[in-house]
Design an enzyme around this catalytic site. Structure first.
Site, PDB file in Angstrom:
ATOM      1  N   CYS A 101      -4.851   6.515  -3.273  1.00 14.63           N
ATOM      2  CA  CYS A 101      -4.161   5.230  -3.403  1.00 14.63           C
ATOM      3  C   CYS A 101      -2.789   5.503  -3.998  1.00 14.63           C
ATOM      4  O   CYS A 101      -2.680   5.892  -5.169  1.00 14.63           O
ATOM      5  CB  CYS A 101      -4.957   4.276  -4.288  1.00 14.63           C
ATOM      6  SG  CYS A 101      -4.128   2.694  -4.583  1.00 14.63           S
ATOM      7  N   CYS A 125       0.861  -1.183   0.000  1.00 11.25           N
ATOM      8  CA  CYS A 125       0.000   0.000   0.000  1.00 11.25           C
ATOM      9  C   CYS A 125       0.895   1.230   0.000  1.00 11.25           C
ATOM     10  O   CYS A 125       1.694   1.417   0.928  1.00 11.25           O
ATOM     11  CB  CYS A 125      -0.920   0.001   1.221  1.00 11.25           C
ATOM     12  SG  CYS A 125      -1.906   1.502   1.362  1.00 11.25           S
ATOM     13  N   GLY A 126       0.770   2.056  -1.028  1.00 10.71           N
ATOM     14  CA  GLY A 126       1.642   3.211  -1.169  1.00 10.71           C
ATOM     15  C   GLY A 126       1.432   4.269  -0.103  1.00 10.71           C
ATOM     16  O   GLY A 126       2.388   4.767   0.504  1.00 10.71           O
TER      17      GLY A 126
END
EC number: 5.1.1.7
Length: 281
Positions: free
Chosen positions: A224, A75-76
């Site tokens: 995101c 997950c960035g």
């Protein structure tokens, strides 16, 4: 029994961070993570992130449970929050401090910047059908402007893995997309055996993209990070964007750069501490 936590967010993509450095497995089950993420009966978050001990080659390990209990590879926005949380645990504010983080999506290296910003070396984008994974093309082909039928409509999609799968489609107006209806149909499409994140991109300028996202396992979110990275890669591959872009999301903007020198994707954005607490089991 209570679990100490700190809540962070990256552009409104919010996470519960747990210090798990004394155990090799997450101290919270996926089912408990669902309860903690509930915005009415729990703390409220898009996911729970655990800081675990690293290996001989890394400083720490990152594990995540989504709000539906599933476990994504990466997950960035979450890894930026993780870096700030680690800095808090280590009691450091050193600008330029970096960490080698082991994730299920590979090695990631976040670096602390000034004013709560974090730059992350997201590594090489993966483009082959087997790497996404998807059955839209053969295992050794790239998915660039490939047609797909979703919700009774034909879409041209480009697929990129940033350690997790992304399906990107370019549209005239992102506001007009019925994300809550179309998003789940992309996520669960038969062409994506491990499901997929889906990004809808409006190109305002070659160096400025506007994005809305349906995240696998979390639904509509305000941002995101891996999706923003994947979208710039897709923009370059389709000739729609520059390698260095600002990506505007509902929660704010990220700076993304796909380097021609080393082929890595670099993401810079904020990670902000919200509050700490104890969750009663």
């Amino acid at each position: 029994m209570g679990i100490e936590f700190t809540k962070y967010h990256g552009l409104g993509n919010d996470f519960i961070l747990i210090d798990n450095r004394h155990g090799s497995e997450p101290m919270v089950s996926p089912e408990m993570a669902v309860e903690m993420c509930d915005r009415h009966f729990g703390i409220g978050a898009d996911g729970v992130i655990f800081v675990l001990p690293g290996t001989s080659q890394t400083d720490y390990q990152m594990r995540i449970f989504n709000s539906d209990g599933s476990e994504p590879e990466m997950c960035g926005n979450g890894i930026r929050c993780l870096a700030q949380f680690i800095a808090e645990l280590e009691k450091t504010t050193e600008v330029g401090k970096s960490y080698r983080i082991d994730t299920l999506g590979g090695l990631m290296t976040p670096r602390l910047e000034a004013q709560e910003q974090v730059t992350v070396d997201m590594g090489l984008p993966r483009l082959l059908g087997s790497e996404i994974p998807t059955t839209l093309v053969s295992r050794t082909e790239k998915v660039i402007d490939q047609p797909i039928e979703v919700a009774g409509q034909s879409w041209l999609v480009t697929c990129v893995s940033m350690g997790n799968p992304h399906c990107i489609t370019f549209v005239e107006d992102v506001k007009s997309i019925a994300l809550e209806t179309i998003g789940p149909q992309f996520e669960h499409h038969v062409a994506f055996p491990q499901r997929t994140n889906t990004e809808f991109i409006e190109v305002l300028r070659p160096d400025y993209l506007k994005m809305r996202v349906w995240e696998r396992g979390a639904g509509i979110t305000l941002a995101c990070g891996t999706g923003a990275c994947a979208s710039v890669v897709a923009g370059v591959l389709t000739g729609k964007s520059d390698r260095r872009c600002t990506v505007e999301l509902p929660g704010g903007c990220l700076s993304i750069y796909w380097s021609e020198t080393d082929g890595h994707v670099y993401m810079t954005g904020p990670a902000k501490r919200v509050f700490t607490g104890v969750y009663e089991m």
